[in-house]
Design an enzyme around this catalytic site. Structure first.
Site, short mmCIF file in Angstrom:
data_model
loop_
_atom_site.label_atom_id
_atom_site.label_comp_id
_atom_site.label_asym_id
_atom_site.label_seq_id
_atom_site.Cartn_x
_atom_site.Cartn_y
_atom_site.Cartn_z
N ILE A 62 22.06 18.66 -39.26
CA ILE A 62 21.99 17.48 -38.39
C ILE A 62 21.03 17.80 -37.26
CG2 ILE A 62 24.03 18.28 -37.14
CD1 ILE A 62 24.71 15.46 -36.41
N ASN A 63 20.20 16.81 -36.85
CA ASN A 63 19.41 17.01 -35.63
C ASN A 63 19.46 15.78 -34.74
OD1 ASN A 63 17.37 16.65 -38.02
ND2 ASN A 63 16.09 16.11 -36.28
N ASP A 64 18.36 15.14 -34.43
CA ASP A 64 18.30 14.15 -33.34
C ASP A 64 19.36 13.05 -33.43
OD1 ASP A 64 15.97 15.61 -33.38
OD2 ASP A 64 14.64 13.89 -33.16
N GLN A 80 19.71 12.09 -37.46
CA GLN A 80 18.88 12.70 -38.48
C GLN A 80 19.72 13.69 -39.28
OE1 GLN A 80 14.79 12.29 -38.32
NE2 GLN A 80 16.06 10.45 -38.14
N TRP A 88 16.40 21.93 -42.17
CA TRP A 88 15.73 20.64 -42.00
C TRP A 88 15.02 20.24 -43.29
CZ3 TRP A 88 10.92 18.34 -42.16
CH2 TRP A 88 10.81 17.10 -41.51
N SER A 124 13.05 9.62 -36.03
CA SER A 124 13.89 9.15 -34.93
C SER A 124 13.46 7.81 -34.35
CB SER A 124 13.92 10.20 -33.82
OG SER A 124 14.64 11.33 -34.23
#
Length: 591
Positions: A62-64, A80, A88, A124
């Site tokens: 998981i990111n942004d 994300q 990623w 994003s």
């Protein structure tokens, strides 16, 4: 000179080899791309260091945070997400909803690459509630030529509180980079706002060479967008500006947030950008000129690398939204892992969202303050307290009766006299991190270091200290307060890999706290959740998030202490600590 040149060439070759080994390429350089790993399936999830009350999907990367919004009684968070692995790649817009910002239900993904304008990625963006139309997503898509484009998506059924299904109309994209712009650095549109001149506006991040840029786009109908003649703001030598955020704050109301389209004389604007080069963020306060579409920082703090931050630790790609339910602005942010890529794959997950925080202008009008949303207190369980307890030089006192690896701790320190404070070296005025590296928790001082020792073994083989050190600034004749969260002694694990991905990242983080300490007091709150420690100094004036991975100080073997290594005796005026329970639901559902 010849030897120096040879060394320079060798160093350059090493850097290039390192980048090659990490498969970092093209426009994807802002993320480390591991093509052989990004779709490696997760057989099982290791829970040893997995947080219990922070926002996470059940597994994978998981990111942004994207598009947070409050709509028809539900909080929505898109983010994300890698559907196939713990690094990623394969990024989509995952989607979760909550009634209380604590318990979350995972829904079907909102966006995934499927059309020519986003086949290379759905990156994003934000959500805007448009009167008469409902929520509209603005997001960055990547086409097959790796050009970044701005697109929109609409809900299939705006009357559905869950907003389960989204449509990407064929008249996308709504903004493309022109010949003056960098098509591989054009992303992350903000929530749009409606201005009195009849235009909607959104900000998009970019760069030109090493200059960070925020462009404004205008539209009357939310479909046809035109770039303003000049950037709303830019700054040399800051690199790519990712995930910009732009919002007003009140100069008179220090309890409530403002919606983006608020117009009034007693306001300032905040421009926050995420610096791709450093993986840090910074913000400035200033004035927004609507007629010129220009933002001018006040100039009271640096506009660049040394500027103020939402969080001085492991925190990136943050995004705020206005909560109409409680009239507040709320901040989300991503805290990435600090262990190795191999560890991420083995444990089957990577990344989390910090506890959402309220955002307000401090009464000094010089900075923002942040505080965990009140809803998180519903998870507080067993409670212990301590009052009026002196800590002399070299002492540490254990906090017993709670679960130290999963806790919420609030403490107010009274230091009394500041006569023993060390003289502040002005060369460190904008270098708190360097000062923390030199003046760690074990380095004896005058007033401090004092604070909390989290996730510790009894013999301090492993520990993560969060602490203050007070200096005497002879130039201003005021105390200079340093706050540190130091992960260097956090883990006994030794990594010997040559590449960064093969080594655990154990940094110290630091920021100065703007307090005069006229009453001799300063407060600290830490939210501890197995591998994450979020700390709030002086009621949120300075915030630091650390990610740590102890070998021994885990689960029931972790300990929590209050300590003082300064010659000045420090008093625990009040300490309140709670176990933190698990939410009843954390993204059970569609994922």
């Amino acid at each position: 000179m010849a030897i120096s040149n040879v060394i320079s060439v060798l160093l350059l070759l090493l850097v290039l080899i390192n980048l090659s080994n990490q498969n970092i390429k093209g426009i994807d350089a802002f993320h480390q791309i591991y093509e052989e790993l990004q779709s490696e399936s997760v057989e099982s999830v290791n829970h040893l260091h997995r947080p219990s009350f922070h926002f996470q999907p059940p597994k994978h990367w998981i990111n942004d945070p994207n598009g947070p919004v409050y709509y028809k009684g539900l909080y929505h968070l898109f983010y994300q997400y890698n559907t196939k692995g713990a690094v990623w790649g394969n990024i989509i817009w995952a989607h979760s909803v909550s009634k209380d910002l604590v318990n979350w239900e995972a829904l079907e993904p909102a966006l995934s690459p499927s059309k020519w304008f986003d086949i290379g990625g759905t990156w994003s963006g934000s959500i805007t509630i448009v009167p008469g139309k409902g929520p509209i997503i603005l997001y960055t898509g990547v086409n097959q030529n790796e050009t970044q484009l701005q697109n929109y998506a609409i809900p299939e059924d705006p009357s559905d509180p869950y907003l389960r299904k989204w449509i990407k109309p064929d008249d996308n994209p709504i903004a493309i980079p022109d010949y003056t712009m960098n098509g591989s650095a054009f992303r992350d549109p903000t929530t749009a706002w409606f201005s009195k001149d009849g235009h909607w506006r959104t900000v998009v991040g970019s760069k030109r060479k090493r200059r960070g840029i925020a462009y404004i786009y205008r539209s009357r109908d939310f479909k046809h967008w035109v770039k303003a003649k000049h950037p709303v703001h830019s700054k040399q030598s800051t690199g790519m500006w990712e995930c910009p955020d732009f919002f007003p704050v009140s100069l008179t109301d220090f309890r409530n947030g403002l919606d983006l389209d608020y117009v009034g004389p007693n306001t300032k604007h905040v421009l926050k950008v995420s610096l791709d080069i450093t993986r840090y963020e910074y913000y400035t306060l200033g004035k927004y000129d609507l007629k010129k579409d220009r933002y001018i920082p006040d100039g009271n703090t640096p506009d660049g690398w040394e500027g103020l931050r939402f969080d001085y630790g492991n925190f990136y790609a943050s995004k705020t939204f206005f909560d109409y339910k409680k009239n507040r602005r709320i901040l989300w942010g991503w805290a990435n892992e600090s262990d190795t890529v191999e560890d991420d794959i083995l444990k089957g997950w990577a990344g989390l969202q910090v506890i959402p925080r309220t955002v307000l202008l401090d009464s000094s009008k010089k900075q923002l303050v942040f505080w965990p949303v009140e809803e998180i207190e519903s998870l507080r369980g067993n409670y212990v307290r301590m009052n009026n307890h002196d800590i002399k030089m070299g002492q540490r006192i254990e906090v017993k009766g709670i679960t130290p690896a999963q806790a919420d701790v609030e403490v107010t320190f009274y230091v009394g006299s500041l006569e023993k404070a060390e003289i502040f070296d002005p060369s460190f005025t904008w270098k708190p991190l360097e000062l923390c590296n030199i003046k760690g928790s074990n380095v004896r001082g005058g007033v401090g270091p004092f604070g909390l020792i989290t996730l510790a073994t009894p013999d301090l083989e492993e520990y993560t200290p969060v602490f203050f050190r007070v200096f005497n600034d002879t130039k201003t004749h005021k105390p200079k307060v340093l706050m540190c969260s130091d992960a260097r002694p956090s883990s006994l694990k030794q990594d010997t890999g040559l590449l960064a991905k093969d080594r655990m990242y154990k940094p110290s983080f630091a920021g100065f706290v703007d307090v005069d300490m006229a009453d001799g007091r300063i407060s600290l709150r830490s939210l501890i959740d197995h591998s994450v420690v979020e700390s709030f100094g002086a009621l949120g004036k300075t915030v630091i998030t650390s990610r740590v991975y102890p070998v021994k100080a885990v689960k029931e073997n972790a300990h929590l202490y209050v300590f003082n290594n300064g010659t000045q005796t420090v008093t625990i005026e009040s300490l309140n600590a709670w176990n933190m329970d698990r939410p009843l639901q954390m993204n059970d559902g569609a994922l």
